[in-house]
Design a protein around this motif. Sequence first.
Motif, PDB file in Angstrom:
ATOM      1  N   VAL A   1      40.966  47.506  49.311  1.00  0.00           N
ATOM      2  CA  VAL A   1      42.070  46.545  49.352  1.00  0.00           C
ATOM      3  C   VAL A   1      42.329  45.950  47.975  1.00  0.00           C
ATOM      4  O   VAL A   1      43.477  45.801  47.544  1.00  0.00           O
ATOM      5  CB  VAL A   1      41.756  45.424  50.368  1.00  0.00           C
ATOM      6  CG1 VAL A   1      42.783  44.302  50.261  1.00  0.00           C
ATOM      7  CG2 VAL A   1      41.747  45.991  51.787  1.00  0.00           C
ATOM      8  N   LEU A   2      41.255  45.615  47.262  1.00  0.00           N
ATOM      9  CA  LEU A   2      41.395  44.964  45.959  1.00  0.00           C
ATOM     10  C   LEU A   2      41.558  45.953  44.815  1.00  0.00           C
ATOM     11  O   LEU A   2      41.823  45.543  43.679  1.00  0.00           O
ATOM     12  CB  LEU A   2      40.169  44.084  45.690  1.00  0.00           C
ATOM     13  CG  LEU A   2      39.934  42.941  46.682  1.00  0.00           C
ATOM     14  CD1 LEU A   2      38.602  42.255  46.402  1.00  0.00           C
ATOM     15  CD2 LEU A   2      41.076  41.935  46.628  1.00  0.00           C
ATOM     16  N   LYS A   3      41.347  47.256  45.147  1.00  0.00           N
ATOM     17  CA  LYS A   3      41.455  48.317  44.147  1.00  0.00           C
ATOM     18  C   LYS A   3      40.581  48.015  42.927  1.00  0.00           C
ATOM     19  O   LYS A   3      41.060  47.924  41.784  1.00  0.00           O
ATOM     20  CB  LYS A   3      42.918  48.513  43.734  1.00  0.00           C
ATOM     21  CG  LYS A   3      43.824  48.870  44.901  1.00  0.00           C
ATOM     22  CD  LYS A   3      45.205  49.283  44.448  1.00  0.00           C
ATOM     23  CE  LYS A   3      46.113  49.537  45.655  1.00  0.00           C
ATOM     24  NZ  LYS A   3      45.547  50.484  46.621  1.00  0.00           N
ATOM     25  N   THR A   4      39.289  47.835  43.208  1.00  0.00           N
ATOM     26  CA  THR A   4      38.333  47.540  42.148  1.00  0.00           C
ATOM     27  C   THR A   4      36.991  48.145  42.491  1.00  0.00           C
ATOM     28  O   THR A   4      36.825  48.744  43.565  1.00  0.00           O
ATOM     29  CB  THR A   4      38.206  46.016  41.962  1.00  0.00           C
ATOM     30  OG1 THR A   4      37.433  45.757  40.808  1.00  0.00           O
ATOM     31  CG2 THR A   4      37.547  45.364  43.181  1.00  0.00           C
ATOM     32  N   GLN A   5      36.023  48.018  41.614  1.00  0.00           N
ATOM     33  CA  GLN A   5      34.680  48.531  41.840  1.00  0.00           C
ATOM     34  C   GLN A   5      33.850  47.489  42.601  1.00  0.00           C
ATOM     35  O   GLN A   5      34.114  46.289  42.521  1.00  0.00           O
ATOM     36  CB  GLN A   5      34.011  48.840  40.501  1.00  0.00           C
ATOM     37  CG  GLN A   5      34.693  49.953  39.718  1.00  0.00           C
ATOM     38  CD  GLN A   5      34.720  51.253  40.501  1.00  0.00           C
ATOM     39  OE1 GLN A   5      33.702  51.697  41.030  1.00  0.00           O
ATOM     40  NE2 GLN A   5      35.903  51.857  40.609  1.00  0.00           N
TER      41      GLN A   5
ATOM     42  N   ARG B   1      37.048  39.323  41.550  1.00  0.00           N
ATOM     43  CA  ARG B   1      38.417  39.441  42.026  1.00  0.00           C
ATOM     44  C   ARG B   1      38.713  38.434  43.131  1.00  0.00           C
ATOM     45  O   ARG B   1      39.792  37.829  43.173  1.00  0.00           O
ATOM     46  CB  ARG B   1      38.675  40.862  42.539  1.00  0.00           C
ATOM     47  CG  ARG B   1      38.788  41.918  41.455  1.00  0.00           C
ATOM     48  CD  ARG B   1      40.019  41.656  40.556  1.00  0.00           C
ATOM     49  NE  ARG B   1      41.246  41.533  41.322  1.00  0.00           N
ATOM     50  CZ  ARG B   1      41.983  42.572  41.727  1.00  0.00           C
ATOM     51  NH1 ARG B   1      41.611  43.802  41.422  1.00  0.00           N
ATOM     52  NH2 ARG B   1      43.096  42.381  42.423  1.00  0.00           N
ATOM     53  N   VAL B   2      37.744  38.240  44.046  1.00  0.00           N
ATOM     54  CA  VAL B   2      37.950  37.271  45.125  1.00  0.00           C
ATOM     55  C   VAL B   2      38.060  35.862  44.557  1.00  0.00           C
ATOM     56  O   VAL B   2      38.910  35.068  44.983  1.00  0.00           O
ATOM     57  CB  VAL B   2      36.793  37.356  46.149  1.00  0.00           C
ATOM     58  CG1 VAL B   2      36.874  36.210  47.149  1.00  0.00           C
ATOM     59  CG2 VAL B   2      36.820  38.694  46.882  1.00  0.00           C
ATOM     60  N   GLN B   3      37.214  35.522  43.573  1.00  0.00           N
ATOM     61  CA  GLN B   3      37.277  34.207  42.938  1.00  0.00           C
ATOM     62  C   GLN B   3      38.635  33.997  42.270  1.00  0.00           C
ATOM     63  O   GLN B   3      39.240  32.917  42.373  1.00  0.00           O
ATOM     64  CB  GLN B   3      36.159  34.076  41.899  1.00  0.00           C
ATOM     65  CG  GLN B   3      36.103  32.726  41.204  1.00  0.00           C
ATOM     66  CD  GLN B   3      35.743  31.590  42.152  1.00  0.00           C
ATOM     67  OE1 GLN B   3      35.015  31.792  43.121  1.00  0.00           O
ATOM     68  NE2 GLN B   3      36.256  30.406  41.888  1.00  0.00           N
TER      69      GLN B   3
ATOM     70  N   LEU C   1      45.431  31.150  44.693  1.00  0.00           N
ATOM     71  CA  LEU C   1      45.915  30.588  45.954  1.00  0.00           C
ATOM     72  C   LEU C   1      45.942  29.061  45.880  1.00  0.00           C
ATOM     73  O   LEU C   1      46.911  28.430  46.325  1.00  0.00           O
ATOM     74  CB  LEU C   1      45.005  31.037  47.108  1.00  0.00           C
ATOM     75  CG  LEU C   1      45.336  30.490  48.495  1.00  0.00           C
ATOM     76  CD1 LEU C   1      46.742  30.915  48.919  1.00  0.00           C
ATOM     77  CD2 LEU C   1      44.306  30.966  49.528  1.00  0.00           C
ATOM     78  N   LYS C   2      44.874  28.462  45.324  1.00  0.00           N
ATOM     79  CA  LYS C   2      44.847  27.005  45.182  1.00  0.00           C
ATOM     80  C   LYS C   2      45.989  26.518  44.289  1.00  0.00           C
ATOM     81  O   LYS C   2      46.621  25.495  44.575  1.00  0.00           O
ATOM     82  CB  LYS C   2      43.505  26.564  44.600  1.00  0.00           C
ATOM     83  CG  LYS C   2      42.334  26.696  45.567  1.00  0.00           C
ATOM     84  CD  LYS C   2      41.033  26.266  44.908  1.00  0.00           C
ATOM     85  CE  LYS C   2      39.851  26.432  45.859  1.00  0.00           C
ATOM     86  NZ  LYS C   2      38.563  26.079  45.200  1.00  0.00           N
TER      87      LYS C   2
END
Length: 884
Positions: free
Chosen positions: A729-733, A740-742, A748-749
């Motif tokens: 989903v994030l297209k990362t390793q 990436r989530v951080q 978003l904040k």
Amino acid sequence: MQTAEIRRRFLDHFEKAGHTVVPSAPLLFDDPNLLFVNAGMVPFKPYFLGQETPPWRTATSVQKCVRTLDIEEVGKTTRHGTFFQMNGNFSFGDYFKEGAITHAWGLITGSVDDGGFGIDPDKIWVTVLHTDQEAREIWKRVAGLPDERIQDRGLLDNYWHMGVPGPGGPCSEIYVDRGPEFGPEGGPVVDEDRFLEIWNLVFMQEEITNVRAKDQFDVLGELPNKNIDTGMGLERVAYLLQGKHNLYEIDEVFPVIEKAAEVSGRTYGRDHTDDVRFRVIADHVRSGLMLMGDGVTPGNEARGYVLRRLLRRAVRSMRLLGFEDPALPLLLPVSLERMKASYPELEADFPRIEQIAYAEEHAFRQTLGKGTQIFESAAVAIKDEGGTSLSGDQAFALHDTYGFPIDLTLEMASEQGLSVDEDGFRSLMAEQRSRAKADAKAKKGSHADTTVYRAALDANGPTDWQAYTALTTESRVVALIGGGSSVPAIGAGTIGEVVLDRTPFYAESGGQNADAGHLVWDGGRAEVLDVQRPVRGLVVHQVRVLEGELTLDRTLEAAVDPEWRLGARQAHSGTHVVHAALREVLGPTALQSGSYNRPGYLRLDYGWSGPLSPGQIHDVEEVSNRALRADLPVTAQIMSLPEARAWGALALFGETYGEDVRVVEIGGPWSRELCGGTHVEHSSQIGTIVITSDGSVGAGHRRVEALTGIEGFQYLAKERDLVRQLTDVLKTQPEDVPGRVQDLMERLKASEKAAEKIKAAQLMGAAGDIAQGAKDVGGVAYVGHHAAGAGGGDVRTIALDIRKRLADRPAVVVVIGDAGDKPAAVVALNQGAQDRGLSANDLIKVVGQQIGGKGGGKADVAQGGGSDVTGIPAALAAVEAALA
């Protein structure tokens, strides 16, 4: 004579007379009717009830006991404490009345040089049941007591039974005359303060039934074997032989009072109220020490709640003596110094004990802070309403819900100039106590009826139990049980109990679940649902018959599910490994206090004061799995309990062990525990250990959960799949996923903050339009607005902005939002409206009546909430009507 010496002399006296010295059972003895052992005979109850065959003809013990019926009364009398020790000697069909009296007389009047207590024979009085002429004659013959010092009493005083159908019999109590300064002449029937009871000899000779009260029952007949059960209060003998006036002043208790007096600056013996507090402290600190030594941890239920009350009452009493610093670190070591002479294991375990106790005191000090805030809020409300008294309901809520002591409530109320409805409080406490006693009474007598199991054991002998060595056995059905009675057969579709002459099934114990599997015979098959040991030596299988009919004497194959057993062995050995890893990472005080395991899953409770950090969890898991990779040998040996303790084997708190125990080792001394469970042969066979959680189960008490074997691998596989989905989903390793989530969270904040600014601007813009629509009602400008979707903060902002725009005339503004389907209302008045006698605090109550809520505030601004959004239009209309 020191208390430990009195204890030693008692045991030595009876050991020389041929009695087996039986160690004290833990206070957490396995009895469904008791929170704690409360009498010296409790561990021997199965023998007196005929549920088990005693392994000795005569025995002696000094049993640790705790009684908790009237904790509030501790310290107010001179001889009742929470923890006490009961010396006892027991005969199971060996000697009877004359033997019991002879043994007792020889010990209490024997010279000190010869090992006796040296009590003057002329100061001894005894009581007997008024119908027991035999006991009277024995006392005269053996002790030479005159008739006037042998007093008759009725069933209430001199007959003993358990309160349930079973054995009972007359008793004879031994008293010592302490002298005229303690009361009038006339013996025990006149005054039991002067004449102090020290020993009760119970002559079990009858079987009773239909028990209605202590002195109301029916006698079925004589017991086939007459037994002796005696109880001597060790503390009472100690204060008698030490020349003290009460148990709080003996050598095992008084040093705590001395320390409490030293640090508080108060003096023991000057003020009765303070003396009661000193005694409460000394009793509760010692009782708490002994309970924690036997594995109890503070909690909100049952045993844990009793310990919590004891520790908190001790801390509270120190506060009432004027000492507000942490008290237990000063007092508990003093109690340890006095008790370790009789119970040396306390010293070795003290690091764990003090960790639990000090964490509980810290938590209570925080509770006192919260309770103080709640009390002060209540006090302000009472004064605002013109009241002068805190209600019994409020005082009880502080006590029951927040653990706030009534003594402290009274003290703080007095400081505020308030009284407390003590009668109402004590009435509610009495109701609570009555409910607790009624519950205990309902449970009393609920001893499991083991008659049918005893009959099976007596008829066929112990089960040949082969769970350690076999997965299948050829077995014979020796008993079938249905509905609590023996039956000749169990048909298809029926659940019943089966006793086999031999079995490979593990019976649930030591935290390990029972085995699963099947019984198979010619023409039939049954599924094994549960396996238990209702009486010692007998294994009973609960089964559901799937095919055919199972009958007595049927020969069959008993087969354990091999996959189930493998998973159970992995989990149980895994429990030992995790326990050893916890102690390696956290230190030796992280000791197991309970466990549960089933195939693939383990749960371990251990003593620790705070949550584990992610690093500590990682370390425990790594140490565990390194032990698996090392392929450590797993061995089991049978030895005596003293040998196991000397060898350093760890025992589970609260468990009861026999004279011979099984010690399981993993990697030699790295993990060495008393255990009756099934285990792998090498640690590598556990497969893997995956820790899934660590959480609190009470102050100073935590629980770690983990998966083993294939279940552990499956858990890791699910986590791997989850990471794979996130990387797609994030297209990362995988290693970049947290970053990436951080980043997404921060974006978003930021977006939410921008949206809030836009929303605020829209609200401010709308406020101008809303203000222009104000109505003239009763000579003031009225705005009543339903702000759809707005929460409490937005509602207040809108109301104040509208009021600002109406500054040129008297104005009343009411804005009600409905975010989350919960009405939030604000009433704002400008000075012109207030000058006309209007109040926002009055109008918010009008709103609250319509939206199912309430509120409050000042004359200019008030706010509130409710539960009924459908009432918003009516609320706005109601304010308008009120203004009109």
